[in-house]
Design a protein around this motif. Structure first.
Motif, mmCIF file in Angstrom:
data_model
loop_
_atom_site.group_PDB
_atom_site.id
_atom_site.type_symbol
_atom_site.label_atom_id
_atom_site.label_comp_id
_atom_site.label_asym_id
_atom_site.label_seq_id
_atom_site.Cartn_x
_atom_site.Cartn_y
_atom_site.Cartn_z
ATOM 1 N N ALA A 1 0.821 -1.218 0.000
ATOM 2 C CA ALA A 1 0.000 0.000 0.000
ATOM 3 C C ALA A 1 0.849 1.260 0.000
ATOM 4 O O ALA A 1 0.340 2.355 -0.255
ATOM 5 C CB ALA A 1 -0.948 -0.008 1.200
ATOM 6 N N ARG A 2 2.128 1.129 0.308
ATOM 7 C CA ARG A 2 3.085 2.235 0.202
ATOM 8 C C ARG A 2 4.115 1.824 -0.845
ATOM 9 O O ARG A 2 5.140 1.216 -0.524
ATOM 10 C CB ARG A 2 3.751 2.507 1.554
ATOM 11 N N PRO A 3 3.849 2.150 -2.106
ATOM 12 C CA PRO A 3 4.584 1.522 -3.202
ATOM 13 C C PRO A 3 6.082 1.765 -3.221
ATOM 14 O O PRO A 3 6.850 0.825 -3.392
ATOM 15 C CB PRO A 3 3.905 2.077 -4.454
ATOM 16 N N GLY A 4 6.544 2.986 -3.073
ATOM 17 C CA GLY A 4 7.972 3.231 -3.143
ATOM 18 C C GLY A 4 8.528 3.055 -4.539
ATOM 19 O O GLY A 4 7.813 2.717 -5.488
ATOM 20 N N PRO A 5 9.845 3.239 -4.702
ATOM 21 C CA PRO A 5 10.450 3.238 -6.057
ATOM 22 C C PRO A 5 10.403 1.877 -6.745
ATOM 23 O O PRO A 5 10.328 1.821 -7.970
ATOM 24 C CB PRO A 5 11.894 3.679 -5.792
ATOM 25 N N VAL A 6 10.452 0.767 -5.998
ATOM 26 C CA VAL A 6 10.446 -0.552 -6.632
ATOM 27 C C VAL A 6 9.125 -0.794 -7.347
ATOM 28 O O VAL A 6 9.087 -1.120 -8.540
ATOM 29 C CB VAL A 6 10.704 -1.663 -5.584
ATOM 30 N N GLN A 7 8.016 -0.637 -6.626
ATOM 31 C CA GLN A 7 6.714 -0.812 -7.246
ATOM 32 C C GLN A 7 6.471 0.258 -8.296
ATOM 33 O O GLN A 7 5.862 -0.012 -9.341
ATOM 34 C CB GLN A 7 5.610 -0.776 -6.192
ATOM 35 N N GLY A 8 6.977 1.475 -8.033
ATOM 36 C CA GLY A 8 6.823 2.548 -9.012
ATOM 37 C C GLY A 8 7.470 2.206 -10.339
ATOM 38 O O GLY A 8 6.920 2.493 -11.408
ATOM 39 N N SER B 1 -4.080 5.346 5.892
ATOM 40 C CA SER B 1 -2.691 5.721 6.146
ATOM 41 C C SER B 1 -1.835 5.707 4.885
ATOM 42 O O SER B 1 -0.715 6.208 4.896
ATOM 43 C CB SER B 1 -2.076 4.766 7.178
ATOM 44 N N ALA B 2 -2.350 5.116 3.788
ATOM 45 C CA ALA B 2 -1.560 5.038 2.565
ATOM 46 C C ALA B 2 -1.272 6.419 1.989
ATOM 47 O O ALA B 2 -0.207 6.660 1.418
ATOM 48 C CB ALA B 2 -2.274 4.180 1.529
ATOM 49 N N GLY B 3 -2.214 7.346 2.124
ATOM 50 C CA GLY B 3 -2.009 8.684 1.615
ATOM 51 C C GLY B 3 -1.919 8.738 0.098
ATOM 52 O O GLY B 3 -2.302 7.796 -0.597
ATOM 53 N N CYS B 4 -1.409 9.845 -0.405
ATOM 54 C CA CYS B 4 -1.273 10.037 -1.849
ATOM 55 C C CYS B 4 0.068 9.477 -2.313
ATOM 56 O O CYS B 4 1.101 9.767 -1.711
ATOM 57 C CB CYS B 4 -1.363 11.522 -2.203
ATOM 58 N N GLN B 5 0.038 8.695 -3.370
ATOM 59 C CA GLN B 5 1.245 8.016 -3.810
ATOM 60 C C GLN B 5 1.640 8.465 -5.220
ATOM 61 O O GLN B 5 0.938 8.177 -6.191
ATOM 62 C CB GLN B 5 1.024 6.503 -3.797
ATOM 63 N N CYS C 1 -6.684 12.889 -3.733
ATOM 64 C CA CYS C 1 -5.337 12.473 -4.146
ATOM 65 C C CYS C 1 -5.236 12.296 -5.662
ATOM 66 O O CYS C 1 -4.211 12.622 -6.263
ATOM 67 C CB CYS C 1 -4.963 11.158 -3.467
ATOM 68 N N TYR C 2 -6.301 11.751 -6.257
ATOM 69 C CA TYR C 2 -6.237 11.351 -7.664
ATOM 70 C C TYR C 2 -7.439 11.909 -8.427
ATOM 71 O O TYR C 2 -8.290 11.159 -8.925
ATOM 72 C CB TYR C 2 -6.196 9.824 -7.768
ATOM 73 N N PRO C 3 -7.535 13.234 -8.564
ATOM 74 C CA PRO C 3 -8.726 13.822 -9.185
ATOM 75 C C PRO C 3 -8.870 13.514 -10.670
ATOM 76 O O PRO C 3 -9.974 13.612 -11.210
ATOM 77 C CB PRO C 3 -8.525 15.323 -8.954
ATOM 78 N N LYS C 4 -7.784 13.129 -11.347
ATOM 79 C CA LYS C 4 -7.838 12.891 -12.787
ATOM 80 C C LYS C 4 -7.936 11.405 -13.145
ATOM 81 O O LYS C 4 -8.053 11.061 -14.315
ATOM 82 C CB LYS C 4 -6.600 13.491 -13.476
ATOM 83 N N LYS C 5 -7.874 10.554 -12.153
ATOM 84 C CA LYS C 5 -7.965 9.121 -12.414
ATOM 85 C C LYS C 5 -9.392 8.629 -12.208
ATOM 86 O O LYS C 5 -10.113 9.117 -11.337
ATOM 87 C CB LYS C 5 -7.026 8.341 -11.488
ATOM 88 N N ALA C 6 -9.781 7.617 -12.994
ATOM 89 C CA ALA C 6 -11.055 6.953 -12.748
ATOM 90 C C ALA C 6 -10.891 6.049 -11.533
ATOM 91 O O ALA C 6 -9.907 5.318 -11.421
ATOM 92 C CB ALA C 6 -11.475 6.138 -13.960
ATOM 93 N N ILE C 7 -11.857 6.117 -10.621
ATOM 94 C CA ILE C 7 -11.788 5.342 -9.380
ATOM 95 C C ILE C 7 -12.910 4.307 -9.367
ATOM 96 O O ILE C 7 -14.078 4.642 -9.607
ATOM 97 C CB ILE C 7 -11.921 6.241 -8.136
ATOM 98 N N PHE C 8 -12.543 3.064 -9.109
ATOM 99 C CA PHE C 8 -13.496 1.974 -8.928
ATOM 100 C C PHE C 8 -13.369 1.411 -7.514
ATOM 101 O O PHE C 8 -12.271 1.414 -6.943
ATOM 102 C CB PHE C 8 -13.219 0.812 -9.899
ATOM 103 N N ILE C 9 -14.465 0.941 -6.957
ATOM 104 C CA ILE C 9 -14.395 0.036 -5.816
ATOM 105 C C ILE C 9 -14.271 -1.361 -6.421
ATOM 106 O O ILE C 9 -15.241 -1.889 -6.969
ATOM 107 C CB ILE C 9 -15.642 0.131 -4.914
ATOM 108 N N THR C 10 -13.084 -1.937 -6.346
ATOM 109 C CA THR C 10 -12.858 -3.220 -7.006
ATOM 110 C C THR C 10 -13.178 -4.409 -6.100
ATOM 111 O O THR C 10 -13.309 -5.536 -6.601
ATOM 112 C CB THR C 10 -11.408 -3.319 -7.511
#
Length: 638
Positions: free
Chosen positions: A452-459, A487-491, A532-541
């Protein structure tokens, strides 16, 4: 345009009757192949001509040593082998730790080629084998594959084929998985195997023998471009063909868009070489595919050898495709189809059965689809690419699909390995190539519940995966499903993504430090995701709560708690018009390890019981709650 208008069982019976014909109408070679169980039919339509379903009797033998009956795999003798039908999961109905941890098994089948012509090449196609496989023909190793849920093909070497006699195909299957596999598997803190949905070993989908007359369609993509809902469209054909022959072959490739003929051109293809054909055409006033009007165009391709003197041109191979002209775009943070917003309601789906494990048939796939439609659903999401039958039916019915690769919960310390990241991105690329022509697929998903906290590796992985997917298919958005924690915040690592899926279980699981235990914090959390993500489409998956009994509404695990959970969560979603969809996890129960019980005091492991329908096909009360909610939601359009 083809549509199913007869019951599937009747169609199958008619097809078999037509295929059988009078015995005298077939060659002795074809009769021998049919006696082996090779049928000139498929369980789905998309793909190349010349496919023979390898039905009939197969044989299976468990391999406790892991070293295999190698000397026995060339022999037609079946002593010590168990007759089975394929698809087959050897550990169906076995929910022990040893079953989940995996092992090694062998399958083999004797077969005659449908034609003994020396000019023909033959390929064996496996729709899904879990997980590592080695393929042998008449006792010789001819190929390997790693991974499940996607097809792979291996050419049968001409030097090993017995064109007029019986051949023996053998497959060694090893379903022991590692933390670097997709999905990964490992051991819990107490030493028991863990890893998600059940690890069924075997030939989990059907197997085909493919006939190739020198030229073969290697890849086929038919991609629509619709600038606006009322605009003229463009359709781009891109196909790569391969010459299996020993001589150069001149080939013309044509296609059809409905009644319109499209000439992709001709080329001389050298022996063992490839050639790519591309053509872009304009389609004026197109009939559009949409959830409320799923119009499909027949866009089949044909490769022909040109006429020479008195010799007529002949068809070398054809490739059947149906596609829909439509646009899928994210505009101002909402997923739009043909310029209209999507507000989908739907379900996750797993292929699982009490009797067959993963090796289900089209009848069960159809049942899941019809249950979802009965509830008013318009969308499916899966943790892995589904059997093609699902996508063909969703194409026909106007349902939409979130198609994901099983890069699920891979730990960062393993994703840090460059080889693992490359293999994960390749998994997504293969899924795109395999299913690119289905208009029902609206999102390619690069994975599920990584850190949930991606960091450079997942990025780095996200960036690579998105770039690779869009290089193959620039017409669809790419997404990722993540665990929903405040707690994940904006990534910033999510920047390359067009779509974000939130798996939220507020009020069911407690989450890290109890941060999702209180369901009343859900609304504020979703608003923070939007900020955090106003330009992304958000789904409850994902959302849901397990239930297996009657009881008080405040008691976890009761049908009453589950219904209250559904009503509360979908009530919150209704206040978020910017959501592009919300999916319950799942349509039908399935087996997992560990149990994911979320505090249910009386769980029934290993069955995952959030679904509104049990593995025995019984509807829970929440089925009707979701039905009322879904049918009361306008899911497409303003």
């Amino acid at each position: 345009m083809l549509r199913r208008t007869l019951p599937l069982t009747l169609i199958a019976l008619l097809a078999l009757a037509l295929l059988a014909g009078p015995a005298s109408a077939q060659s002795p070679q074809a009769n021998a192949a049919q006696a082996d169980g090779l049928l000139n039919k498929t369980l789905y339509r998309t793909g190349a001509s010349g496919r023979f379903l390898m039905a009939g009797t197969w044989y299976f033998r468990a391999d406790a040593t892991g070293n295999g009956p190698v000397a026995d795999n060339a022999s037609p003798s079946t002593a010590g082998w168990t007759p089975v039908s394929v698809p087959n999961a050897w550990n169906a109905r076995d929910y022990s730790d040893a079953s989940f941890a995996g092992g090694v098994g062998w399958y083999k089948k004797s077969f005659h080629l449908p034609s003994a012509k020396s000019a023909l090449s033959w390929v064996v196609r496996f729709e899904s084998v879990n997980y590592r496989s080695k393929v042998y023909l008449n006792g010789r190793l001819i190929g390997r594959n790693t991974g499940a849920y996607l097809p792979f093909e291996i050419r049968l070497p001409a030097s090993l084929l017995k064109r007029g006699g019986a051949n023996v195909l053998a497959i060694r299957v090893d379903d022991r998985r590692f933390p670097t596999d997709f999905p990964p598997s490992g051991l819990s803190s107490i030493g028991t195997p863990t890893g998600g949905w059940w690890n069924y070993g075997g030939l989990l989908r059907e197997v085909y023998l493919r006939q190739i007359d020198n030229i073969d369609f290697n890849t086929v993509a038919v991609l629509p471009d619709l600038p606006c809902g009322t605009c003229d469209a463009a359709v781009t054909y891109k196909t790569t063909i391969r010459n299996f022959g020993d001589k150069s072959q001149k080939v013309r490739v044509t296609a059809r868009l409905g009644d319109r003929r499209v000439d992709l051109g001709s080329a001389a293809v050298g022996p063992k070489k490839f050639a790519t054909f591309t053509k872009r055409i304009t389609v004026k006033s197109p009939r559009l595919w949409s959830p409320d009007s799923p119009y499909l165009y027949n866009t089949s391709l044909t490769a022909t050898a040109p006429a020479q003197g008195r010799r007529k041109g002949r068809t070398l191979e054809s490739y059947f495709v149906q596609t829909g002209i439509r646009s899928v775009k994210v505009v101002d943070g909402h997923l739009m189809i043909n310029g209209k917003p999507l507000h989908a309601r739907g379900f996750g789906v797993h292929e699982d059965s009490l009797d067959r494990g993963f090796a289900i048939d089209d009848a069960q796939r159809e049942q899941q689809i019809q249950w979802a439609r009965e509830e008013g659903a318009t969308m499916f999401r899966s943790h892995y690419p589904l059997h093609p039958y699902y996508y063909e039916r969703m194409d026909e019915l106007g349902m939409v699909a979130w198609t994901e690769v099983p890069v699920y919960s891979v730990k960062t310390k393993y994703l840090k390995e460059q080889k693992v990241r490359k293999l994960a991105a390749k998994e997504l690329a293969n899924a795109v190539r395999t299913n690119i022509n289905h208009p029902s697929i609206i999102v390619w998903s690069a994975g599920n519940e990584l850190s949930a906290r991606p960091g450079p590796v997942q990025g780095y992985y996200i960036q690579r995966a998105v770039k690779l997917a869009k290089s193959i298919d620039p017409t669809r958005p790419v997404g990722l499903a993540v665990a929903g924690y405040p707690s994940a915040g904006c990534q910033p690592e999510y920047a390359p993504l067009d779509v974000l899926g939130i798996n939220e279980y507020f009020g069911w699981y407690s989450g890290p430090n109890g941060q999702i235990a209180d369901r009343t914090t859900l609304s504020d959390y979703l608003d923070s995701v939007r900020q955090c993500y106003p330009k992304k489409a958000i789904f409850i998956t994902e959302t849901g709560a397990e239930a297996n009994r009657d009881g008080p509404v405040e008691e976890r695990g009761t049908y009453q708690f589950q219904s209250d959970f559904a009503n509360y969560h979908y009530g919150v979603y209704a206040t978020k018009p910017w959501l592009s969809g919300a999916l319950w996890w799942t349509i039908e129960e399935f087996a997992v390890k560990p149990g994911w019980d979320g505090g249910n005091p009386w769980p029934m492991p290993p069955i995952h019981q959030k679904a509104p329908i049990t593995m025995a096909g019984v509807k829970k009360p929440v089925f009707y709650d979701l039905q009322r909610i879904y049918k009361g939601t306008k899911q497409y359009g303003p």
